[in-house]
Design an enzyme around this catalytic site. Structure first.
Site, mmCIF file in Angstrom:
data_model
loop_
_atom_site.group_PDB
_atom_site.id
_atom_site.type_symbol
_atom_site.label_atom_id
_atom_site.label_comp_id
_atom_site.label_asym_id
_atom_site.label_seq_id
_atom_site.Cartn_x
_atom_site.Cartn_y
_atom_site.Cartn_z
ATOM 1 N N LYS A 117 7.551 -3.181 -51.121
ATOM 2 C CA LYS A 117 6.641 -3.029 -52.272
ATOM 3 C C LYS A 117 6.003 -4.358 -52.661
ATOM 4 O O LYS A 117 4.878 -4.382 -53.154
ATOM 5 C CB LYS A 117 7.360 -2.374 -53.450
ATOM 6 C CG LYS A 117 7.770 -0.954 -53.123
ATOM 7 C CD LYS A 117 7.668 0.046 -54.243
ATOM 8 C CE LYS A 117 7.774 1.452 -53.657
ATOM 9 N NZ LYS A 117 7.969 2.510 -54.606
ATOM 10 N N LYS A 199 7.630 6.242 -42.442
ATOM 11 C CA LYS A 199 8.061 7.441 -43.180
ATOM 12 C C LYS A 199 6.893 8.081 -43.927
ATOM 13 O O LYS A 199 5.954 7.385 -44.332
ATOM 14 C CB LYS A 199 9.214 7.103 -44.129
ATOM 15 C CG LYS A 199 8.824 6.339 -45.360
ATOM 16 C CD LYS A 199 9.914 6.402 -46.440
ATOM 17 C CE LYS A 199 9.311 5.868 -47.728
ATOM 18 N NZ LYS A 199 9.998 6.151 -48.925
ATOM 19 N N LYS A 202 3.415 8.947 -49.998
ATOM 20 C CA LYS A 202 2.169 9.310 -50.691
ATOM 21 C C LYS A 202 1.093 8.241 -50.516
ATOM 22 O O LYS A 202 -0.088 8.513 -50.709
ATOM 23 C CB LYS A 202 2.436 9.580 -52.170
ATOM 24 C CG LYS A 202 3.064 8.415 -52.889
ATOM 25 C CD LYS A 202 3.786 8.906 -54.128
ATOM 26 C CE LYS A 202 4.778 7.871 -54.604
ATOM 27 N NZ LYS A 202 6.116 8.334 -54.753
HETATM 28 P P1 ATP Z 1 6.564 5.670 -51.996
HETATM 29 O O1 ATP Z 1 5.400 6.366 -51.390
HETATM 30 O O2 ATP Z 1 6.216 4.831 -53.194
HETATM 31 O O3 ATP Z 1 7.438 4.975 -51.006
HETATM 32 P P2 ATP Z 1 8.099 7.992 -51.889
HETATM 33 O O4 ATP Z 1 7.097 8.999 -51.536
HETATM 34 O O5 ATP Z 1 9.013 7.448 -50.851
HETATM 35 O O6 ATP Z 1 7.438 6.798 -52.661
HETATM 36 P P3 ATP Z 1 10.195 8.102 -53.793
HETATM 37 O O7 ATP Z 1 9.984 8.376 -55.240
HETATM 38 O O8 ATP Z 1 10.493 6.698 -53.403
HETATM 39 O O9 ATP Z 1 8.967 8.668 -53.007
HETATM 40 O O10 ATP Z 1 11.370 9.009 -53.227
HETATM 41 C C1 ATP Z 1 11.917 10.122 -53.879
HETATM 42 C C2 ATP Z 1 13.016 10.757 -53.042
HETATM 43 O O11 ATP Z 1 12.462 11.308 -51.861
HETATM 44 C C3 ATP Z 1 14.102 9.768 -52.597
HETATM 45 O O12 ATP Z 1 15.352 10.420 -52.615
HETATM 46 C C4 ATP Z 1 13.695 9.430 -51.198
HETATM 47 O O13 ATP Z 1 14.792 9.052 -50.417
HETATM 48 C C5 ATP Z 1 13.095 10.732 -50.720
HETATM 49 N N1 ATP Z 1 12.069 10.512 -49.710
HETATM 50 C C6 ATP Z 1 10.892 9.852 -49.881
HETATM 51 N N2 ATP Z 1 10.173 9.845 -48.749
HETATM 52 C C7 ATP Z 1 10.907 10.527 -47.830
HETATM 53 C C8 ATP Z 1 10.695 10.877 -46.470
HETATM 54 N N3 ATP Z 1 9.603 10.536 -45.843
HETATM 55 N N4 ATP Z 1 11.671 11.584 -45.846
HETATM 56 C C9 ATP Z 1 12.783 11.956 -46.491
HETATM 57 N N5 ATP Z 1 13.044 11.660 -47.775
HETATM 58 C C10 ATP Z 1 12.125 10.957 -48.444
#
Ligand code: ATP
Ligand code: LTN
Length: 337
Positions: A117, A199, A202
């Protein structure tokens, strides 16, 4: 601890910093509702955490409410799960401060989420972004959580929470339950459809499938999903050599419950042109009822308000008890009112 017939506690949160996507659903939310009868469950919108990155205030408010509607639509019944907004329970920020004083600079510096980040927000590497994991530890430890259902990327933060809890307990006695991450087998790390080595997130909307997205848009994203440049063109699980296909198989397995072997058999002899839309259809059918129910709930603001009000009341009751104990242990004078 005080109660012998106490149910085990499950707790997790997601930042309302964007719309929920398939990775959030398969890695986290889907697994939250499944054990609601067995566990005492707390799920919240981590709005304080989102402030570590600059947010549009009106959008943050809207998203927080939308996230609650989506939690419920994903199967989290408010009667069985305590659903609340993090900032409504002020003990999170208070314990977060205390735990900051028991979390080491070196530990925080090693967090990969901080490094990622900081690289993405080079003009706003603020103190909150750095100490984010202490607040997350507070979220978890306030409720004496046994299990924290999250995706693979949150394992490191959960490990740090354990280390902080153990450190604190070693000094002051048995104050915190030491939690364990609860990470699913399929869906723990959903990769981007456009780039299967990073991964699903968003911040890459093209490779990301959102829960509220229209079926035709989801279908298009799956049809365009990057597979592999191998000549074999068969559906076979090989994470190293065929990361795109492996990711699609992982998604298909998570939404249908089928094993990789069963999937390989089902698509034996079929090319990617058959496989990709089939995965898309399975995802569309999984998300359809969620989208419909979330839209219905969003039209009923009074109901959502009632849910988060009841949730905050219940959560505060537990959080208050832990915080009082912590204040006493570290030597703060008890509040006279
Ligand atoms: P960012 O885009 O800011 O990295 P994010 O989409 O990863 O955010 P978070 O709020 O960080 O979303 O994650 C919320 C939950 O979803 C956490 O438990 C995280 O481990 C899970 N998660 C996020 N992205 C994935 C993914 N690609 N696969 C599996 N689990 C995920
Ligand atoms: N750090 C998590 C969100 C989060 C969380 C929590 C998860 C904040 N507090 C407590 C589990 C338990 C994330 O970025 N996904």
């Amino acid at each position: 601890m005080d109660n012998e017939i106490r149910k085990k506690v499950m707790l997790s949160g997601i930042q309302p910093s964007g719309d929920l996507h398939l990775g959030n659903y398969l890695g986290a939310v889907k697994n939250w509702g499944e054990r609601a009868d067995e566990f005492d469950c707390y799920y919240f919108m981590a709005d304080l955490h989102t402030l570590t990155v600059r947010q549009n205030p009106a959008e943050l408010r809207r998203r927080t409410l939308e996230q609650l509607a989506q939690y419920i639509a994903c199967g989290l019944e408010p009667e069985k799960n305590t659903l609340f907004v993090q900032s409504h329970v002020h003990e999170h920020a208070e314990l977060g401060w205390i735990l900051n004083c028991y979390t080491m600079f070196g530990e925080l510096s090693r967090m990969t989420q901080f490094k990622d980040k900081s690289a993405k927000n080079a003009d706003n590497i603020n103190g909150g972004l750095f100490t984010y994991p202490s607040l997350m530890a507070a979220d978890i430890l306030l409720y004496q959580a046994d299990f924290v259902p999250v995706g693979e990327d949150q394992r490191q933060h959960c490990e740090l929470t354990r280390d902080v809890a153990i450190r604190f307990n070693n000094i002051y006695g048995d104050v915190f339950r030491v939690p364990e991450p609860y990470i699913p087998k399929a869906g723990a790390r959903v990769m981007g459809l456009g780039n299967p080595v990073s991964k699903m997130s968003k911040s890459d909307p093209n490779g990301c499938v959102f829960l509220m997205e229209k079926p035709e848009d989801i279908a298009r994203k799956f049809k365009r999903a990057v597979t592999d440049s191998d000549t074999e063109h068969c559906v076979r699980y090989d994470r190293e050599a065929k990361p795109g296909v492996a990711n699609l198989m992982n998604i298909y397995s998570a939404v249908t419950g089928k094993t990789f072997e069963e999937i390989e058999k089902e698509f034996d002899g079929c090319g990617y042109g058959v496989f990709k839309p089939a995965v898309g259809d399975a995802v569309i059918e999984t998300l359809r009822p969620i989208r419909e129910e979330a839209s219905r709930l969003l039209a009923d603001k009074a109901y959502l308000q009632q849910v988060y009000t009841d949730g905050a009341e219940k959560a505060s009751h537990i959080a208050r008890k832990t915080l009082r104990k912590v204040y006493k242990k570290v030597g703060l004078v008890e509040k006279p009112f």
